[in-house]
Design an enzyme around this catalytic site. Structure first.
Site, PDB file in Angstrom:
ATOM      1  N   SER A  44      41.211  47.384  48.886  1.00  0.00           N
ATOM      2  CA  SER A  44      40.869  47.900  50.215  1.00  0.00           C
ATOM      3  C   SER A  44      41.910  47.529  51.266  1.00  0.00           C
ATOM      4  CB  SER A  44      39.467  47.452  50.632  1.00  0.00           C
ATOM      5  OG  SER A  44      39.322  46.079  50.444  1.00  0.00           O
ATOM      6  N   LYS A  63      53.517  44.446  45.487  1.00  0.00           N
ATOM      7  CA  LYS A  63      52.192  44.479  46.113  1.00  0.00           C
ATOM      8  C   LYS A  63      52.389  44.626  47.614  1.00  0.00           C
ATOM      9  CE  LYS A  63      47.721  42.152  46.129  1.00  0.00           C
ATOM     10  NZ  LYS A  63      46.869  41.206  45.376  1.00  0.00           N
ATOM     11  N   ALA A 116      53.881  44.318  34.968  1.00  0.00           N
ATOM     12  CA  ALA A 116      53.114  44.188  33.723  1.00  0.00           C
ATOM     13  C   ALA A 116      52.878  45.598  33.196  1.00  0.00           C
ATOM     14  CB  ALA A 116      51.804  43.455  33.989  1.00  0.00           C
ATOM     15  N   ASP A 159      38.785  33.867  41.274  1.00  0.00           N
ATOM     16  CA  ASP A 159      38.465  35.282  41.013  1.00  0.00           C
ATOM     17  C   ASP A 159      38.995  35.678  39.640  1.00  0.00           C
ATOM     18  OD1 ASP A 159      37.399  37.809  41.429  1.00  0.00           O
ATOM     19  OD2 ASP A 159      39.058  38.499  42.675  1.00  0.00           O
ATOM     20  N   GLU A 163      40.257  41.969  34.802  1.00  0.00           N
ATOM     21  CA  GLU A 163      41.081  42.847  35.655  1.00  0.00           C
ATOM     22  C   GLU A 163      42.266  42.099  36.256  1.00  0.00           C
ATOM     23  OE1 GLU A 163      37.834  42.624  35.639  1.00  0.00           O
ATOM     24  OE2 GLU A 163      37.010  44.651  35.507  1.00  0.00           O
ATOM     25  N   ASP A 177      46.655  37.941  41.184  1.00  0.00           N
ATOM     26  CA  ASP A 177      45.677  38.052  42.263  1.00  0.00           C
ATOM     27  C   ASP A 177      45.111  36.701  42.696  1.00  0.00           C
ATOM     28  OD1 ASP A 177      44.186  39.215  44.203  1.00  0.00           O
ATOM     29  OD2 ASP A 177      43.265  40.731  42.926  1.00  0.00           O
TER      30      ASP A 177
END
Ligand code: ADE
Length: 315
Positions: A44, A63, A116, A159, A163, A177
């Site tokens: 988001s 990113k 990746a 987290d 994923e 992440d």
């Protein structure tokens, strides 16, 4: 709002991660140094793009975090935590995505990361249905080795989920992440106050419970157990129609193993997916990283063609 502190030109705000080497490699300090190819993923407030560094022809994942969205969604802290965690961990362990540069322009923050090319572990499991014993064991061992390393550096991921486990060109894992991470100022990971972070199906019960909102490394051990369940079962242990229903299942430890779930994997899941954070395998002082590494899932041989995990030559 008025961008009082926002830079007006990209040249004002270059933030090199490592000092330039004496041989002056081609610069990697602005979006103009890259050709952006395709989108690899988005959230988001961020987008990950595949990009070619024009100076070297090397491919990276960049990113891109939108400043406007970070501010609007009150996630500015996530960006600084992610950069600080990557700066501290990058290049220290083969299981962690490497950050090559970080810079910004008027609208965005940019993190230049390892590409990746094989996607993430969730994609792999979805594509294959579920993983073989050997694959699930190899990936779990790599995740364990990487998580124990980041804990030793005073960082909790918070987290961890399939994923966020990327697959490198050799199909080895790269943990990514770190926006939700907890960075201990002093390297001490004993429990302390925290706020809710993470993803519904993998969040530990202690992070859900208002009365005991603490952060310790044990929430990552819970998530390792949930990830192993997912690799072998092919679906999350606490999948539900919405986040609230997932949370209810987590608090009740309401999950079941499908038929044929490998015995030693089942035993390991049952020792990690434990409501009391202090009772999870690997969590000090009642257990230890060595005890986790010595679990039968990693050490047992399942057939004559199979070899157990060797932690010293894992990578
Ligand atoms: N998606 C998110 N991060 C990525 C990366 N580093 N490489 C490929 N895909 C990604």
């Amino acid at each position: 709002g008025s961008p009082a502190t926002a830079p007006t030109a990209a040249t004002d705000v270059r933030v090199p991660v490592s000092p330039a080497s004496p041989s002056q490699p081609p610069k990697m300090s602005s979006p103009q140094d890259f050709t952006f190819l395709k989108e690899l993923g988005c959230g988001s407030w961020s987008t990950v793009m595949e990009a070619v560094h024009t100076g070297t022809g090397k491919r990276f994942a960049v990113k891109i975090l939108s400043k406007a969205q970070l501010i609007k969604q009150k996630k500015v802290k996530y960006a600084s935590v992610e950069k600080d965690a990557l700066a501290k961990l990058s290049g220290t362990h083969p299981g962690i995505v490497k950050m090559y540069a970080a810079f910004q322009d008027e609208t965005s923050l940019y993190f230049v990361l390892d590409l990746a090319p094989h996607g993430d572990l969730a994609d792999l499991v979805k594509k294959q249905g579920s993983l073989s014993f050997r694959c699930a064991r190899w990936y779990t061992a790599q995740i364990v080795d990487t998580v124990l390393w980041i804990h030793s550096k005073g960082i909790v991921h918070r987290d961890l989920k399939p994923e966020n486990v990327l697959l490198d060109p050799d199909m080895r894992i790269k943990l990514t992440d770190f926006g939700s991470a907890y960075l201990s100022p002093d390297g001490d990971l004993s429990p302390r106050a925290s706020t809710f972070v993470g993803s519904a199906a993998y969040v530990s019960p202690e992070l859900l419970n208002r009365a005991s909102k603490t952060t310790s490394n044990s929430s990552d051990f819970w998530a390792i157990g949930c990830s192993l369940f997912f690799m072998v079962a092919g679906h999350p242990a606490f999948a539900a129609i919405n986040d609230y229903q997932s949370f209810r299942k987590i608090e009740a430890l309401d999950y079941t193993f499908p038929e044929g779930f490998y015995d030693s994997a089942k035993d390991l899941v049952q020792r990690l997916v434990v409501l009391d954070p202090s009772e999870r395998l690997g969590v000090e002082p009642k257990s230890s990283p060595a005890e986790l590494r010595a679990h039968a899932f990693f050490t047992a041989t399942s057939g004559d063609t199979d070899t157990p995990i060797r932690w010293d030559t894992l990578w």
